[in-house]
Design a protein around this motif. Structure first.
Motif, PDB file in Angstrom:
ATOM      1  N   UNK A  22       0.838  -1.196   0.000  1.00 15.97           N
ATOM      2  CA  UNK A  22       0.000   0.000   0.000  1.00 15.97           C
ATOM      3  C   UNK A  22       0.874   1.247   0.000  1.00 15.97           C
ATOM      4  N   UNK A  23       2.060   1.151   0.629  1.00 20.05           N
ATOM      5  CA  UNK A  23       2.986   2.280   0.692  1.00 20.05           C
ATOM      6  C   UNK A  23       4.376   1.809   0.290  1.00 20.05           C
ATOM      7  N   UNK A  24       4.999   2.562  -0.618  1.00 19.55           N
ATOM      8  CA  UNK A  24       6.366   2.259  -1.038  1.00 19.55           C
ATOM      9  C   UNK A  24       7.195   3.534  -0.979  1.00 19.55           C
ATOM     10  N   UNK A  25       8.287   3.473  -0.233  1.00 16.67           N
ATOM     11  CA  UNK A  25       9.196   4.609  -0.076  1.00 16.67           C
ATOM     12  C   UNK A  25      10.555   4.193  -0.620  1.00 16.67           C
ATOM     13  N   UNK A  26      11.088   4.988  -1.555  1.00 11.20           N
ATOM     14  CA  UNK A  26      12.329   4.609  -2.231  1.00 11.20           C
ATOM     15  C   UNK A  26      13.309   5.779  -2.200  1.00 11.20           C
ATOM     16  N   UNK A  27      14.462   5.569  -1.575  1.00 10.27           N
ATOM     17  CA  UNK A  27      15.589   6.491  -1.654  1.00 10.27           C
ATOM     18  C   UNK A  27      15.319   7.908  -1.187  1.00 10.27           C
ATOM     19  N   UNK A  28      14.634   8.067  -0.043  1.00 15.58           N
ATOM     20  CA  UNK A  28      14.352   9.419   0.443  1.00 15.58           C
ATOM     21  C   UNK A  28      15.619  10.076   0.982  1.00 15.58           C
ATOM     22  N   UNK A  29      15.802  11.341   0.586  1.00 20.22           N
ATOM     23  CA  UNK A  29      16.878  12.165   1.122  1.00 20.22           C
ATOM     24  C   UNK A  29      16.279  13.505   1.541  1.00 20.22           C
ATOM     25  N   UNK A  30      16.698  13.985   2.729  1.00 17.94           N
ATOM     26  CA  UNK A  30      16.289  15.326   3.167  1.00 17.94           C
ATOM     27  C   UNK A  30      17.388  15.901   4.039  1.00 17.94           C
ATOM     28  N   UNK A  31      17.917  17.055   3.626  1.00 17.34           N
ATOM     29  CA  UNK A  31      18.983  17.712   4.376  1.00 17.34           C
ATOM     30  C   UNK A  31      18.532  19.092   4.813  1.00 17.34           C
ATOM     31  N   UNK A  32      19.064  19.517   5.961  1.00 13.69           N
ATOM     32  CA  UNK A  32      18.889  20.874   6.458  1.00 13.69           C
ATOM     33  C   UNK A  32      20.286  21.454   6.625  1.00 13.69           C
ATOM     34  N   UNK A  33      20.735  22.191   5.626  1.00 14.81           N
ATOM     35  CA  UNK A  33      22.107  22.652   5.638  1.00 14.81           C
ATOM     36  C   UNK A  33      23.048  21.463   5.521  1.00 14.81           C
ATOM     37  N   UNK A  34      23.973  21.352   6.477  1.00 15.68           N
ATOM     38  CA  UNK A  34      24.937  20.249   6.442  1.00 15.68           C
ATOM     39  C   UNK A  34      24.420  18.986   7.127  1.00 15.68           C
ATOM     40  N   UNK A  35      23.231  19.070   7.714  1.00 19.00           N
ATOM     41  CA  UNK A  35      22.677  17.935   8.459  1.00 19.00           C
ATOM     42  C   UNK A  35      21.812  17.081   7.531  1.00 19.00           C
ATOM     43  N   UNK A  36      22.142  15.799   7.419  1.00 19.65           N
ATOM     44  CA  UNK A  36      21.333  14.868   6.640  1.00 19.65           C
ATOM     45  C   UNK A  36      20.288  14.242   7.559  1.00 19.65           C
ATOM     46  N   UNK A  37      19.089  14.804   7.559  1.00 21.12           N
ATOM     47  CA  UNK A  37      18.040  14.313   8.446  1.00 21.12           C
ATOM     48  C   UNK A  37      17.509  12.962   7.992  1.00 21.12           C
ATOM     49  N   UNK A  38      17.433  12.761   6.676  1.00 21.07           N
ATOM     50  CA  UNK A  38      16.992  11.491   6.090  1.00 21.07           C
ATOM     51  C   UNK A  38      17.958  11.162   4.965  1.00 21.07           C
ATOM     52  N   UNK A  39      18.566   9.973   5.056  1.00 19.66           N
ATOM     53  CA  UNK A  39      19.668   9.639   4.154  1.00 19.66           C
ATOM     54  C   UNK A  39      19.411   8.274   3.510  1.00 19.66           C
ATOM     55  N   UNK A  40      18.849   8.309   2.293  1.00 16.27           N
ATOM     56  CA  UNK A  40      18.630   7.094   1.498  1.00 16.27           C
ATOM     57  C   UNK A  40      17.729   6.081   2.217  1.00 16.27           C
ATOM     58  N   UNK A  41      16.558   6.537   2.624  1.00 11.91           N
ATOM     59  CA  UNK A  41      15.609   5.696   3.362  1.00 11.91           C
ATOM     60  C   UNK A  41      14.617   5.056   2.393  1.00 11.91           C
ATOM     61  N   UNK A  42      14.503   3.736   2.469  1.00  9.44           N
ATOM     62  CA  UNK A  42      13.574   2.980   1.628  1.00  9.44           C
ATOM     63  C   UNK A  42      12.860   1.926   2.479  1.00  9.44           C
TER      64      UNK A  42
END
Length: 272
Positions: free
Chosen positions: A11-31
């Protein structure tokens, strides 16, 4: 010839999420994936990236890159604009927050809050019967329908928040520390309620929590996150019984119990 059933699409598929705030990688390649009618826990301490991942899934934040799909529909791609498209997107995934009091209008009764949600998403219909059904589904009744949020207990307010989320018939319900602010007995009531609702409706749950007890009780699969990355994932029973990553073992060892040594836990945390 044997008849091999094709596994249902997630029902839900998450592939390769990335989210950065400046130099901070809050979400790094989440699947990860959530099965139809399944229950997936995302576990980690504050700053692990679990809540940011959840907010991207819901649509409250945008990923720098990656894809989120619900029932095969890409929620991260540029799509149709306008109110109808936004409402259809909102109906796919709903969220229940830790503190329901902050998400409920203090001036509106419970019945009014549910009626407004139903009128927004399903205009032109009499919603009185549906409101009664939703309240019954979460163990509330006419007395609570006429009450303001301040007149309800914390557990009752969380039931209202769940009812409001269910009103739009989502495919996925994201629960962000949804029982963390409740005492233990009320936590158990809400978790039992959520299990009953999932069994009846087939909705998929994404639990965001730091509480391994919650994960053990209500999820079939679990993801462990640290510093924005997934460090371990698998079937909940297996991960909790035989953790492979040192961080997962640290989380399990951090749960107070007879013989618990907080100094040893602190030293292990510094060593990671």
């Amino acid at each position: 010839m044997a008849d091999h059933a094709t596994p249902a699409a997630p029902v839900l598929e998450v592939v390769g999420l990335h989210r950065s705030y400046g130099a901070v990688r809050a979400v790094d390649n989440v699947s990860f994936t959530l099965a139809q009618g399944g229950s997936l826990g995302i576990v980690g301490e504050s700053g692990s990236g679990k809540t940011t991942s959840a907010r991207i899934v819901v649509g409250l934040e945008r990923a720098d890159s990656g894809r989120v799909s619900v029932n095969g529909r890409d929620r991260t791609a540029a799509g149709a604009r306008g109110k109808a498209a936004r409402l259809a997107r909102a109906r796919e995934v709903q969220m229940v927050f830790q503190d329901p009091y902050l998400s409920l209008d203090p001036r509106c009764t419970v019945g009014t809050a549910l009626a407004e949600t139903l009128r927004l998403h399903f205009p032109g219909a009499d919603h009185s019967t549906r409101i009664e059904e939703l309240l019954e589904q979460v163990g509330l009744g006419a007395r609570e329908a006429s009450a303001l949020p301040r007149q309800l207990s914390g557990g009752q307010r969380q039931r209202v928040a769940i009812a409001r989320a269910l009103a739009v018939e989502p495919a996925v319900l994201v629960l962000d520390e949804a029982v963390a602010a409740l005492d233990v007995s009320v936590q158990a009531q809400i978790l039992n309620l959520l299990a009953e609702i999932r069994e009846r409706t087939g909705i998929g749950y994404l639990f965001i929590t730091h509480d391994l007890g919650v994960v053990r009780c209500v999820t079939e699969d679990v993801i462990v996150m640290r510093q924005g990355r997934i460090v371990e994932q698998g079937r909940t029973a297996e991960v909790l019984a035989r953790p492979r990553h040192p961080y997962t073992r640290l989380l399990l060892d951090s749960v107070p119990r007879p013989g618990w040594d907080p100094k040893a836990i602190a030293a292990a945390r510094r060593a990671l």
